[in-house]
Each structure stands twice: as C-alpha cells, then as structure tokens.
Design an enzyme around this catalytic site. Structure first.
Site, PDB file in Angstrom:
ATOM      1  N   SER A 143       0.797  -1.262   0.036  1.00 40.54           N
ATOM      2  CA  SER A 143       0.150  -0.017  -0.028  1.00 40.54           C
ATOM      3  C   SER A 143       0.963   1.317   0.104  1.00 40.54           C
ATOM      4  O   SER A 143       2.062   1.253   0.375  1.00 40.54           O
ATOM      5  CB  SER A 143      -0.726   0.035   1.388  1.00 40.54           C
ATOM      6  OG  SER A 143      -1.607   1.288   1.469  1.00 40.54           O
ATOM      7  N   TYR A 156      -2.093  -1.382  10.324  1.00 37.80           N
ATOM      8  CA  TYR A 156      -1.766  -1.566   8.818  1.00 37.80           C
ATOM      9  C   TYR A 156      -0.481  -1.011   8.371  1.00 37.80           C
ATOM     10  O   TYR A 156      -0.263  -1.466   7.501  1.00 37.80           O
ATOM     11  CB  TYR A 156      -3.173  -0.799   8.292  1.00 37.80           C
ATOM     12  CG  TYR A 156      -3.688  -0.854   6.887  1.00 37.80           C
ATOM     13  CD1 TYR A 156      -4.344  -1.939   6.645  1.00 37.80           C
ATOM     14  CD2 TYR A 156      -2.808   0.231   5.958  1.00 37.80           C
ATOM     15  CE1 TYR A 156      -4.627  -2.144   5.098  1.00 37.80           C
ATOM     16  CE2 TYR A 156      -3.251  -0.026   4.641  1.00 37.80           C
ATOM     17  CZ  TYR A 156      -4.053  -1.120   4.191  1.00 37.80           C
ATOM     18  OH  TYR A 156      -4.416  -1.222   2.887  1.00 37.80           O
TER      19      TYR A 156
HETATM   20  P1  NAD Z   1     -11.583  -6.104   0.055  1.00 38.04           P
HETATM   21  O1  NAD Z   1     -12.123  -6.070   1.557  1.00 38.04           O
HETATM   22  O2  NAD Z   1     -12.582  -5.693  -1.094  1.00 38.04           O
HETATM   23  O3  NAD Z   1     -10.947  -7.646  -0.148  1.00 38.04           O
HETATM   24  C1  NAD Z   1     -10.282  -8.044   0.798  1.00 38.04           C
HETATM   25  C2  NAD Z   1     -10.055  -9.673   0.318  1.00 38.04           C
HETATM   26  O4  NAD Z   1      -9.347 -10.502   1.600  1.00 38.04           O
HETATM   27  C3  NAD Z   1     -11.503 -10.295   0.464  1.00 38.04           C
HETATM   28  O5  NAD Z   1     -11.440 -11.184  -0.593  1.00 38.04           O
HETATM   29  C4  NAD Z   1     -11.617 -11.130   1.785  1.00 38.04           C
HETATM   30  O6  NAD Z   1     -12.435 -12.226   1.744  1.00 38.04           O
HETATM   31  C5  NAD Z   1     -10.112 -11.406   1.754  1.00 38.04           C
HETATM   32  N1  NAD Z   1      -9.784 -11.638   3.272  1.00 38.04           N
HETATM   33  C6  NAD Z   1      -9.981 -10.988   4.411  1.00 38.04           C
HETATM   34  N2  NAD Z   1      -9.661 -11.677   5.508  1.00 38.04           N
HETATM   35  C7  NAD Z   1      -9.160 -12.715   5.184  1.00 38.04           C
HETATM   36  C8  NAD Z   1      -8.373 -14.098   5.723  1.00 38.04           C
HETATM   37  N3  NAD Z   1      -8.377 -14.031   7.082  1.00 38.04           N
HETATM   38  N4  NAD Z   1      -8.294 -15.258   4.881  1.00 38.04           N
HETATM   39  C9  NAD Z   1      -8.593 -14.986   3.528  1.00 38.04           C
HETATM   40  N5  NAD Z   1      -8.883 -14.023   2.919  1.00 38.04           N
HETATM   41  C10 NAD Z   1      -9.370 -12.834   3.784  1.00 38.04           C
HETATM   42  O7  NAD Z   1     -10.236  -5.137   0.068  1.00 38.04           O
HETATM   43  P2  NAD Z   1      -9.456  -4.513  -1.019  1.00 38.04           P
HETATM   44  O8  NAD Z   1      -9.483  -3.026  -1.213  1.00 38.04           O
HETATM   45  O9  NAD Z   1      -9.644  -5.248  -2.278  1.00 38.04           O
HETATM   46  O10 NAD Z   1      -7.841  -5.069  -0.319  1.00 38.04           O
HETATM   47  C11 NAD Z   1      -7.061  -5.874  -0.872  1.00 38.04           C
HETATM   48  C12 NAD Z   1      -5.648  -5.719  -0.516  1.00 38.04           C
HETATM   49  O11 NAD Z   1      -5.153  -4.332  -1.165  1.00 38.04           O
HETATM   50  C13 NAD Z   1      -5.409  -5.297   0.947  1.00 38.04           C
HETATM   51  O12 NAD Z   1      -4.126  -6.041   1.250  1.00 38.04           O
HETATM   52  C14 NAD Z   1      -5.494  -3.993   1.054  1.00 38.04           C
HETATM   53  O13 NAD Z   1      -4.765  -3.654   2.252  1.00 38.04           O
HETATM   54  C15 NAD Z   1      -4.746  -3.543  -0.060  1.00 38.04           C
HETATM   55  N6  NAD Z   1      -4.815  -2.162  -0.559  1.00 38.04           N
HETATM   56  C16 NAD Z   1      -6.179  -1.562  -0.666  1.00 38.04           C
HETATM   57  C17 NAD Z   1      -6.159  -0.394  -0.994  1.00 38.04           C
HETATM   58  C18 NAD Z   1      -7.614   0.355  -1.281  1.00 38.04           C
HETATM   59  O14 NAD Z   1      -7.475   1.589  -1.361  1.00 38.04           O
HETATM   60  N7  NAD Z   1      -8.741  -0.556  -1.373  1.00 38.04           N
HETATM   61  C19 NAD Z   1      -5.356   0.713  -1.129  1.00 38.04           C
HETATM   62  C20 NAD Z   1      -3.860  -0.083  -0.918  1.00 38.04           C
HETATM   63  C21 NAD Z   1      -4.080  -1.247  -0.527  1.00 38.04           C
END
Ligand code: NAD
Length: 261
Positions: A143, A156
C-alpha cells in the site's frame, strides 16, 4: 503477453483488488486459484465465470490467512490440484482505525496476522516450488501505507511497511533463482475496504459518501481519482512478463502521486 501454462494463486480474491488481479491473470491465460471469504454461491459463480470467460482452469481454496497451517496447506493443495504455483499474489487484507492508545489488542493481532505474517507464510511455502522450476513471480500487495503513514492506522501501516521489508529480503535471496519478488503499493482503490472508511467519515461528519469522496481522495492524492482493481491487475500481469524479469525487491507505487509529495 501470455501466461498460458502458469498457475497463479491469489489470496483474498473473492472481492476488490484481488478479484481484479485474478481476472487480469486469467485474461492473460493463467490458471487461477481463488481464495477469500464470502457466500459460497457467489464465490462459485465467480469461479465458474472466470473459467467460462477466459477458458482457463479456476479453483477455490477457503484457507483463512490468519492461520499459518492453512496457508501452507493452500499452497500445497494448489500445486496438487493445478500442477504448480508459478505466481503467488499475497493480497488478502483488512483494516481497522483507532488511535494507538485506543487500538484493540485483538485488532492489532488480526491485522498483523492477515496483512503481514500471511505474506511471510505464503512466500515460505511457495518459494521451494518456484526455485525447483527456476521460474516464479511473487507479488505482494502492500500500500502507499507501506511507504508513508497516516494517523489511526498503526497496525495497517506497520503491517504494510513489514510487507515492503520482506519483499526486499526475498527479492535479494531469490535474485539468481529465476524468481522475482515485488510489492505493489496502491493509493486509493474503491473497494469494500475503502467504502467502509468513506461511510464512517460521512457518518462522522453528518454528510454523504458522494459529498465526502473528493475530499477523501485529494487529502492524500494529488490526482483526484481512484485507481481501479483492473489497473492493479494490469500492473500484476506486467510484473509476470519478461519485460519485468529484472525488476525485483521493488515497491511499485500506483497511487495518483500520493507518496511523491
Ligand atoms: P476487500 O475488502 O475488497 O477484499 C479483501 C479480500 O481479502 C476479500 O476477498 C476477503 O474475503 C479477503 N480476506 C479478508 N480476511 C481474510 C482471511 N483471514 N483469510 C482469507 N481471505 C481474507 O479489500 P481490497 O481493498 O480489495 O484490499 C485488498 C488488498 O489491497 C489488501 O491487502 C489491502 O490492504 C490492499 N490495499 C487496498 C487499497 C484500497 O484503497 N482499497 C489501497 C492499498 C492497498
């Protein structure tokens, strides 16, 4: 570019960025193993849809990323069911916000386990398989918060800085093994994880999500635009290509200028 014949395991791919990455890898020809939580019928629809749309094999493993033994078993099961693990995308993640002094211990433990330790356990299990084949791609979804901090996100930010650190270590260790290890550092991407933060902010300020969105994005990013799961998927596919064969140990920003400031 074609990833035909490669097997990609994408954690947390039932939603948001992970799903976008799995679809992009499948569109490039890779067989994909999905992982993550959600209603069984919705996951099955997604899995079958990927097979039908892209003509690849798609599987699902419901391993809980907070459980090291389940992570190791998922990697082994993927290799058994699909033939190998050539591409590992460590993407699963959760969020919780509070000041350090108020941060619940159980939320700290959960975020460190899922957002950081799971990346270590996944790499540990997959690296021997990749080394044996002399080819592999590990892509860790960190991130902008792996490079800079924000208030109220101690677990985080700590976890994502850790992911960037272990990406560098593994990149160095595997530099001559045909395996690259990189971290993607997205800025804001409109997924359920961010929708919740937007909703919390609108509730706090007695406003609406629509009104809050511009301020929310531009508070951190010079570019007043969300990145999309498709764009993160595109960068992931690029990192699997021959053009990216000498990129390793690198945190790659895709963040509308967030960390340029
Ligand atoms: P999201 O909530 O849409 O998806 C998260 C996914 O992780 C889902 O499929 C969920 O079921 C899964 N998950 C959660 N806990 C779990 C567990 N214990 N075991 C297995 N699967 C699990 O979130 P997102 O925004 O798509 O995030 C995905 C990644 O991207 C994360 O690592 C997040 O930190 C990172 N990220 C997101 C953003 C953003 O702006 N959305 C920015 C930077 C980084």
């Amino acid at each position: 570019m074609s990833l035909k014949g490669k097997v990609a395991l994408v954690t947390g791919s039932t939603s948001g960025i992970g799903l976008g990455i799995a679809q992009a890898l499948a569109a490039a020809g890779a067989d994909v193993m999905l992982n993550g939580f959600g209603p069984a019928d919705a996951i099955e629809t997604e899995r079958a849809g990927i097979e039908a749309k892209y003509g690849v094999k798609a599987g699902y493993d419901g391993a809980d990323m907070s459980k090291p033994d389940q992570i190791a078993a998922m990697v082994a099961n993927t290799a058994k069911a699909m033939g190998s693990v050539d591409i590992l995308v460590n993407n699963a993640g959760i969020q919780f916000t509070a000041d350090v002094e108020d941060f619940p211990n159980e939320k700290w433990d959960q975020i460190i386990a899922i957002n950081m330790s799971a990346v270590f356990h996944g790499m540990k299990a997959a690296i021997p398989l990749m080394k044996a084949k002399g080819w592999g791609r590990i892509i860790n979804i960190a991130s902008a918060h792996g490079l800079v901090a924000s208030a109220q996100k101690v677990a985080y930010v700590t976890a994502k800085h850790g992911v960037v650190g272990m990406t560098k270590v593994a990149g160095i260790e595997l530099a001559n093994a045909g395996v690259t290890v990189n971290a993607i550092c997205p800025g804001w991407v409109l997924t359920p994880l961010v929708e919740k933060q937007l909703q919390d902010r609108a509730t706090r300020d007695g406003s609406t999500v629509e009104k809050e969105t511009h301020a929310f994005v531009t508070e951190k990013q010079p570019m007043a635009k969300f990145s999309t799961p498709e764009q993160i998927g595109g960068l992931t596919v690029f990192l699997c290509s021959d053009a990216a064969a000498t990129i390793t140990g690198a945190p790659l920003s895709i963040d509308g200028g967030w960390v340029a400031q």
